[in-house]
Design a protein around this motif. Structure first.
Motif, PDB file in Angstrom:
ATOM      1  N   ASP A 278       1.101  -1.555   0.198  1.00 50.94           N
ATOM      2  CA  ASP A 278      -0.002  -0.001   0.222  1.00 50.94           C
ATOM      3  C   ASP A 278       0.443   1.058   0.223  1.00 50.94           C
ATOM      4  OD1 ASP A 278      -1.962   2.009   0.438  1.00 50.94           O
ATOM      5  OD2 ASP A 278      -2.858   0.690   1.609  1.00 50.94           O
ATOM      6  N   LEU A 279       0.584   2.651  -0.779  1.00 48.60           N
ATOM      7  CA  LEU A 279       1.515   2.819  -0.852  1.00 48.60           C
ATOM      8  C   LEU A 279       1.376   4.440   0.382  1.00 48.60           C
ATOM      9  CD1 LEU A 279       0.663   4.879  -4.782  1.00 48.60           C
ATOM     10  CD2 LEU A 279       2.601   3.372  -3.899  1.00 48.60           C
ATOM     11  N   SER A 280      -0.287   4.116   1.321  1.00 46.69           N
ATOM     12  CA  SER A 280       0.073   4.918   2.438  1.00 46.69           C
ATOM     13  C   SER A 280       0.648   4.316   3.280  1.00 46.69           C
ATOM     14  CB  SER A 280      -1.214   5.119   2.730  1.00 46.69           C
ATOM     15  OG  SER A 280      -1.745   3.509   3.499  1.00 46.69           O
TER      16      SER A 280
ATOM     17  N   LEU B 168       6.100  -1.183  -7.221  1.00 47.61           N
ATOM     18  CA  LEU B 168       4.698  -2.046  -6.974  1.00 47.61           C
ATOM     19  C   LEU B 168       3.389  -2.595  -7.703  1.00 47.61           C
ATOM     20  CD1 LEU B 168       4.905   0.601  -4.039  1.00 47.61           C
ATOM     21  CD2 LEU B 168       6.276  -1.504  -3.883  1.00 47.61           C
ATOM     22  N   GLN B 169       3.431  -2.368  -9.495  1.00 45.41           N
ATOM     23  CA  GLN B 169       2.279  -2.738  -9.400  1.00 45.41           C
ATOM     24  C   GLN B 169       2.992  -4.003 -10.222  1.00 45.41           C
ATOM     25  OE1 GLN B 169       1.809   0.788 -12.414  1.00 45.41           O
ATOM     26  NE2 GLN B 169       3.396   0.448 -12.532  1.00 45.41           N
TER      27      GLN B 169
ATOM     28  N   ARG C 275       8.934   4.066  -7.063  1.00 47.80           N
ATOM     29  CA  ARG C 275       9.097   5.030  -6.230  1.00 47.80           C
ATOM     30  C   ARG C 275      10.648   4.372  -6.634  1.00 47.80           C
ATOM     31  NH1 ARG C 275       5.913   6.055  -2.017  1.00 47.80           N
ATOM     32  NH2 ARG C 275       7.745   6.309  -0.371  1.00 47.80           N
TER      33      ARG C 275
ATOM     34  N   PHE D 278       4.362   3.409   2.221  1.00 44.62           N
ATOM     35  CA  PHE D 278       5.190   3.652   2.082  1.00 44.62           C
ATOM     36  C   PHE D 278       5.185   4.830   2.894  1.00 44.62           C
ATOM     37  CE2 PHE D 278       4.868  -0.491  -0.193  1.00 44.62           C
ATOM     38  CZ  PHE D 278       6.849  -0.250  -0.167  1.00 44.62           C
ATOM     39  N   ASP D 279       4.365   5.956   2.924  1.00 38.47           N
ATOM     40  CA  ASP D 279       4.070   7.340   2.619  1.00 38.47           C
ATOM     41  C   ASP D 279       4.431   7.655   4.083  1.00 38.47           C
ATOM     42  OD1 ASP D 279       4.189   7.898   0.304  1.00 38.47           O
ATOM     43  OD2 ASP D 279       1.991   8.136  -0.305  1.00 38.47           O
TER      44      ASP D 279
ATOM     45  N   ASP E 190      12.988   1.401  -0.467  1.00 35.49           N
ATOM     46  CA  ASP E 190      12.280   1.774  -0.097  1.00 35.49           C
ATOM     47  C   ASP E 190      12.847   3.376   1.152  1.00 35.49           C
ATOM     48  OD1 ASP E 190      10.127   3.735  -1.942  1.00 35.49           O
ATOM     49  OD2 ASP E 190       9.928   3.676   0.151  1.00 35.49           O
TER      50      ASP E 190
ATOM     51  N   LYS F  36       4.747   6.392 -12.807  1.00 39.55           N
ATOM     52  CA  LYS F  36       3.138   5.993 -11.878  1.00 39.55           C
ATOM     53  C   LYS F  36       3.775   5.995 -10.510  1.00 39.55           C
ATOM     54  CE  LYS F  36       0.234   3.075 -15.173  1.00 39.55           C
ATOM     55  NZ  LYS F  36      -0.566   2.321 -14.821  1.00 39.55           N
ATOM     56  N   ALA F  37       3.159   6.212  -9.268  1.00 39.33           N
ATOM     57  CA  ALA F  37       2.962   6.833  -7.862  1.00 39.33           C
ATOM     58  C   ALA F  37       3.811   4.994  -7.380  1.00 39.33           C
ATOM     59  CB  ALA F  37       1.591   7.094  -7.280  1.00 39.33           C
ATOM     60  N   GLU F  38       2.834   4.149  -7.445  1.00 41.72           N
ATOM     61  CA  GLU F  38       3.507   3.058  -7.464  1.00 41.72           C
ATOM     62  C   GLU F  38       5.466   2.592  -7.799  1.00 41.72           C
ATOM     63  OE1 GLU F  38      -0.476   2.660  -7.958  1.00 41.72           O
ATOM     64  OE2 GLU F  38       0.976   3.495  -9.633  1.00 41.72           O
TER      65      GLU F  38
END
Length: 431
Positions: free
Chosen positions: A202-204, A345-346, A320, A206-207, A258, A316-318
């Motif tokens: 989930d990107l959240s 991440l996709q 990084r 990582f953030d 990451d 894409k945001a996936e």
């Protein structure tokens, strides 16, 4: 442990590094020199007390010297007088023994002290801890062998609430800032007891690390001066020993690489990984064989230099990505080399535009993937499974040579290191 050649060799591949003796048990350990009876410092306590003998302490240092790493020891902060101040008697015994044997050590005092009420049903307030650090720094200065040793702290949990932020700040304001050589906090993404594989992608998630580092920096901005190194003093994917069958699998390696890239980008000087072995987040399994994060760590050490480069990528945001000056290597011996690394991440091929980085026409690509599923304990480098050779020697890390194009591709669910040689970046020019 100290005589196991496999363990020593596998740790040495991570050098230069620190071996941190810490965690919750740090505040339950009493040092006892061999042949001497230990003082029962907490006879009325309801939690276990452990003994670190002089011979075990020497064995740990023997391992560290053979592996070429430095030791950080987290002194027991729960040894306290009735008035609440720290009782340094046991620390003095340990310091005297350590100086006698010329043991090189850097120091902490206490592990996640803000969580003592939950873990040990006791409280050490932040201002008192700050004063205790001042006393420890003065104590270290009285030993010729340790007057220049590093003291780090306060080693709190991540600053997820206002109460923890206040604890962190009050520690620094009450003498902690002046006494430490590096400011530390710990970071995990989620609990290993109920983690799901979805959280690992989930990107959240990582953030969340960026949010945690920004929170620490916002607290530090309240000080008149906060120009000291900032460390992630203990970190992995999930607390409670990691997430079974996830933290020690390829799935967990996305968060690890990451974290290395994002931490460096945001000015974190040192990242202390939990743990070398034991637990589901270990770099090595119980047979001292590498888990995926160990391979990622070794390849990172081989390829990624310490100087961070600011680049703009489009995709894409996936996907990084981060950029550093590349470490010198016989393959790219000449020219200023840059390594761009990160994750896709996709579940489809990713496309990335790297426009402003001028380089030679060829790029050296190191792409890591799972050899089966994301839950595999084995890692492939450019399609070949990584395995130790005889006597635990490393395999050859052979790159694939690809043509430099404005749009680069990265495989689904993969980790990539791209080395761009002969760039125009003066910051990465060989000295």
């Amino acid at each position: 442990m100290e005589s196991d050649p496999t363990l020593i060799k596998l740790i040495k591949y991570l050098s230069p590094a620190y071996l941190r003796i810490g965690g919750n048990q740090a505040d339950q350990i009493v040092f006892v020199q061999d042949g001497l009876s230990g003082t029962n410092y907490r006879s009325e306590s309801e939690f276990d007390e452990y003994i670190l003998s002089g011979s075990d302490w020497l064995q740990l240092h023997h391992l560290a010297r053979q592996a070429g790493i430095k030791v950080i020891y987290d002194l027991n902060s729960l040894l306290r007088f009735v008035n609440g101040s720290w009782n340094s008697e046991n620390a003095q015994q340990m310091l005297s023994f350590s100086q006698q044997h010329k043991l090189e050590v850097d120091w902490e005092l206490g592990n996640e002290p803000n969580s003592y009420p939950k873990k040990f049903d006791t409280v050490v307030n932040a201002s008192q801890l700050g004063r205790d650090f001042v006393g420890l720094r003065e104590l270290l200065n009285g030993y010729s062998w340790y007057e220049n040793s590093l003291l780090i702290g306060p080693s709190t949990t991540r600053l997820r609430t206002k109460d923890i932020e206040d604890y962190f700040l009050h520690f620094l304001e009450s003498g902690g800032f002046e006494s430490v050589g590096a400011i530390t906090f710990h970071h995990y993404y989620f609990s290993g007891m109920n983690a799901t594989s979805r959280e690992f992608l989930d990107l959240s998630t990582f953030d969340y690390l960026e949010y945690c580092i920004d929170t620490v920096k916002s607290v530090l901005s309240l000080l008149p001066s906060a120009d000291k190194p900032l460390w992630l003093g203990e970190t992995s994917t999930a607390w409670h020993g990691g997430a079974p069958n996830m933290s020690d699998r390829f799935l967990g390696s996305f968060l690890w690489i990451d974290k290395l890239g994002l931490s460096a980008k945001m000015g974190i000087d040192v990242v202390v990984r939990q743990s070398i072995f034991k637990g589901d987040y270990a770099l090595l399994n119980q047979s001292y064989y590498p888990n995926p994060d160990w391979w990622v760590s070794v390849l990172y050490k081989e390829l990624v230099g310490t100087k961070v480069i600011t680049t703009e990528t489009e995709g894409k945001a996936e996907i990084r990505l981060y950029a550093h000056c590349a470490r010198p290597n016989s393959i790219w011996a000449s020219g200023s080399s840059v390594v761009v690394f990160g994750v896709n991440l996709q579940d489809e091929v990713g496309f990335v535009q790297i426009k402003e980085l001028r380089s030679a026409s060829q790029v050296y690509s190191y792409e890591l993937s799972s050899n089966e599923t994301l839950f595999s304990q084995f890692v492939q480098l450019n399609g070949e499974t990584l395995q130790l050779r005889q006597n635990s020697n490393l395999p050859a890390f052979r790159p694939t040579v690809i043509e430099r194009t404005e749009t680069m591709t990265i495989s689904p669910y993969a980790i990539v290191f791209w080395v761009f040689t002969d760039t125009d970046l003066e910051a990465c020019a060989p000295e």
